[in-house]
Design a protein around this motif. Structure first.
Motif, PDB file in Angstrom:
ATOM      1  N   THR A 251       0.864  -1.171   0.000  1.00 15.02           N
ATOM      2  CA  THR A 251       0.000   0.000   0.000  1.00 15.02           C
ATOM      3  C   THR A 251       0.900   1.221   0.000  1.00 15.02           C
ATOM      4  OG1 THR A 251      -1.773  -1.135   1.167  1.00 15.02           O
ATOM      5  CG2 THR A 251      -1.742   1.285   1.294  1.00 15.02           C
ATOM      6  N   VAL A 252       0.684   2.100  -0.962  1.00 13.37           N
ATOM      7  CA  VAL A 252       1.485   3.313  -1.093  1.00 13.37           C
ATOM      8  C   VAL A 252       0.617   4.501  -0.704  1.00 13.37           C
ATOM      9  CG1 VAL A 252       2.734   4.800  -2.708  1.00 13.37           C
ATOM     10  CG2 VAL A 252       2.883   2.304  -2.933  1.00 13.37           C
ATOM     11  N   ILE A 253       1.145   5.334   0.188  1.00 14.42           N
ATOM     12  CA  ILE A 253       0.437   6.542   0.604  1.00 14.42           C
ATOM     13  C   ILE A 253       1.170   7.733   0.006  1.00 14.42           C
ATOM     14  CG2 ILE A 253      -0.383   7.928   2.549  1.00 14.42           C
ATOM     15  CD1 ILE A 253      -0.148   5.328   4.268  1.00 14.42           C
ATOM     16  N   LEU A 254       0.514   8.421  -0.901  1.00 12.70           N
ATOM     17  CA  LEU A 254       1.068   9.618  -1.530  1.00 12.70           C
ATOM     18  C   LEU A 254       0.557  10.827  -0.765  1.00 12.70           C
ATOM     19  CD1 LEU A 254       0.517   8.653  -5.269  1.00 12.70           C
ATOM     20  CD2 LEU A 254       2.722   8.883  -4.103  1.00 12.70           C
ATOM     21  N   VAL A 255       1.481  11.652  -0.272  1.00 11.58           N
ATOM     22  CA  VAL A 255       1.145  12.796   0.561  1.00 11.58           C
ATOM     23  C   VAL A 255       1.619  14.067  -0.130  1.00 11.58           C
ATOM     24  CG1 VAL A 255       1.486  13.869   2.816  1.00 11.58           C
ATOM     25  CG2 VAL A 255       1.411  11.372   2.619  1.00 11.58           C
ATOM     26  N   ASP A 256       0.804  15.096  -0.083  1.00  8.64           N
ATOM     27  CA  ASP A 256       1.186  16.403  -0.609  1.00  8.64           C
ATOM     28  C   ASP A 256       0.631  17.463   0.339  1.00  8.64           C
ATOM     29  OD1 ASP A 256       2.214  18.385  -2.255  1.00  8.64           O
ATOM     30  OD2 ASP A 256       1.105  17.766  -4.027  1.00  8.64           O
ATOM     31  N   ASP A 257       1.103  18.702   0.174  1.00 13.15           N
ATOM     32  CA  ASP A 257       0.640  19.782   1.054  1.00 13.15           C
ATOM     33  C   ASP A 257      -0.760  20.259   0.711  1.00 13.15           C
ATOM     34  OD1 ASP A 257       1.181  21.196  -1.285  1.00 13.15           O
ATOM     35  OD2 ASP A 257       2.945  22.192  -0.462  1.00 13.15           O
ATOM     36  N   GLY A 258      -1.290  19.844  -0.422  1.00 14.93           N
ATOM     37  CA  GLY A 258      -2.637  20.206  -0.827  1.00 14.93           C
ATOM     38  C   GLY A 258      -2.802  20.055  -2.329  1.00 14.93           C
ATOM     39  N   LEU A 259      -4.047  20.088  -2.774  1.00 12.85           N
ATOM     40  CA  LEU A 259      -4.350  19.911  -4.197  1.00 12.85           C
ATOM     41  C   LEU A 259      -5.180  21.084  -4.702  1.00 12.85           C
ATOM     42  CD1 LEU A 259      -5.489  16.156  -4.157  1.00 12.85           C
ATOM     43  CD2 LEU A 259      -3.196  17.051  -4.636  1.00 12.85           C
TER      44      LEU A 259
ATOM     45  N   GLY B 123      -1.605  27.452  -0.508  1.00  8.54           N
ATOM     46  CA  GLY B 123      -0.888  28.262   0.471  1.00  8.54           C
ATOM     47  C   GLY B 123      -1.779  29.131   1.333  1.00  8.54           C
ATOM     48  N   ALA B 124      -2.982  29.423   0.858  1.00  8.82           N
ATOM     49  CA  ALA B 124      -3.915  30.257   1.625  1.00  8.82           C
ATOM     50  C   ALA B 124      -4.407  29.559   2.891  1.00  8.82           C
ATOM     51  CB  ALA B 124      -5.105  30.654   0.759  1.00  8.82           C
ATOM     52  N   TRP B 125      -4.230  28.258   2.993  1.00  8.93           N
ATOM     53  CA  TRP B 125      -4.753  27.492   4.119  1.00  8.93           C
ATOM     54  C   TRP B 125      -3.684  27.173   5.153  1.00  8.93           C
ATOM     55  CZ3 TRP B 125      -9.682  28.070   4.130  1.00  8.93           C
ATOM     56  CH2 TRP B 125     -10.297  28.347   2.922  1.00  8.93           C
TER      57      TRP B 125
ATOM     58  N   GLU C 174       2.000  29.591   7.693  1.00  8.86           N
ATOM     59  CA  GLU C 174       3.293  29.782   7.034  1.00  8.86           C
ATOM     60  C   GLU C 174       3.382  28.744   5.920  1.00  8.86           C
ATOM     61  OE1 GLU C 174       6.641  29.837   9.692  1.00  8.86           O
ATOM     62  OE2 GLU C 174       5.455  30.794  11.263  1.00  8.86           O
ATOM     63  N   PHE C 175       3.928  29.147   4.787  1.00  8.53           N
ATOM     64  CA  PHE C 175       3.985  28.237   3.642  1.00  8.53           C
ATOM     65  C   PHE C 175       5.310  28.402   2.883  1.00  8.53           C
ATOM     66  CE2 PHE C 175       2.319  26.618  -0.532  1.00  8.53           C
ATOM     67  CZ  PHE C 175       1.985  25.355  -0.089  1.00  8.53           C
ATOM     68  N   PRO C 176       6.439  28.188   3.610  1.00  7.57           N
ATOM     69  CA  PRO C 176       7.736  28.355   2.940  1.00  7.57           C
ATOM     70  C   PRO C 176       8.042  27.176   2.009  1.00  7.57           C
ATOM     71  CG  PRO C 176       8.073  27.517   5.145  1.00  7.57           C
ATOM     72  CD  PRO C 176       6.584  27.777   4.998  1.00  7.57           C
ATOM     73  N   GLN C 177       8.899  27.410   1.043  1.00  8.80           N
ATOM     74  CA  GLN C 177       9.364  26.342   0.172  1.00  8.80           C
ATOM     75  C   GLN C 177      10.303  25.447   0.972  1.00  8.80           C
ATOM     76  OE1 GLN C 177       8.678  25.591  -3.149  1.00  8.80           O
ATOM     77  NE2 GLN C 177       7.039  27.048  -2.820  1.00  8.80           N
ATOM     78  N   THR C 178      10.225  24.156   0.753  1.00 10.66           N
ATOM     79  CA  THR C 178      11.140  23.214   1.380  1.00 10.66           C
ATOM     80  C   THR C 178      12.416  23.191   0.551  1.00 10.66           C
ATOM     81  OG1 THR C 178       9.246  21.903   2.096  1.00 10.66           O
ATOM     82  CG2 THR C 178      11.396  20.836   2.187  1.00 10.66           C
TER      83      THR C 178
END
Length: 173
Positions: free
Chosen positions: A78-86, A142-144, A147-151
């Motif tokens: 099982t693969v869990i793909l995670v992102d900061d948002g869509l 980023g509105a949610w 802080e939303f800095p680039q990694t």
């Protein structure tokens, strides 16, 4: 659990790079949002220029992020793909497509925030989708965040290095 990175790059609309006309992923995967491409009348040449540019960046990142390590085996897992948002979902759709080619048992998409229609669309791509918030109106990922800095590349490398060390300790106590 093992942690790995799935290389994906958004293909930004020329002049509006935050708007995705598609995305590419490791293994030559390409997802194009034909609705956006048609509505803005983006030429094949502009698409190919974006693909070439982002492919070079994808290769650069994969080389430094992996640091010689091979990708995790995904077969029958099982693969869990995670992102900061869509926002448009283009990058995640490319990631799902790339992962599916490696024969996982199932694919789960997990994000803290997504546009409602994108979260719904993702249901047909993944086996399970977890969107914690689907606000209306959506605006931008980023509105949610407060802080939303680039990694940075260095932060990604360090997280992957630590995860690799923890995984090895778990496998070889």
């Amino acid at each position: 659990l093992p942690l790995d990175v799935c290389g994906v790059r958004k293909l930004g609309v020329p002049g509006q790079e935050e708007l995705a006309m598609g995305a590419i992923a490791s293994g030559g995967i390409r997802f194009l949002n034909h609705d956006i491409i048609r509505s803005i009348n983006i030429s094949e040449q502009r698409i190919e220029e974006a693909v070439d540019r982002e492919t070079a960046e994808l290769k650069r990142r994969e080389k430094i992020y992996r640091d010689g390590r091979r990708p995790e085996a995904l077969e029958e897992r099982t693969v869990i793909l995670v992102d900061d948002g869509l926002a448009t979902g283009a990058s995640m759709l490319a990631a799902v497509k790339a992962v599916r080619e490696r024969n996982p048992a199932s694919v789960v998409v997990a994000v803290p925030v997504a546009a409602p229609q994108v979260c719904s669309k993702m249901q047909s791509a993944a086996d399970r989708v977890v969107c914690l918030e689907t606000p209306t109106p959506f605006q931008a990922v980023g509105a949610w965040y407060r802080e939303f800095p680039q990694t940075t590349d260095q932060e990604v490398r360090e997280i992957l290095r630590r995860a690799q060390a923890n995984s090895e300790n778990y496998r070889n106590p």
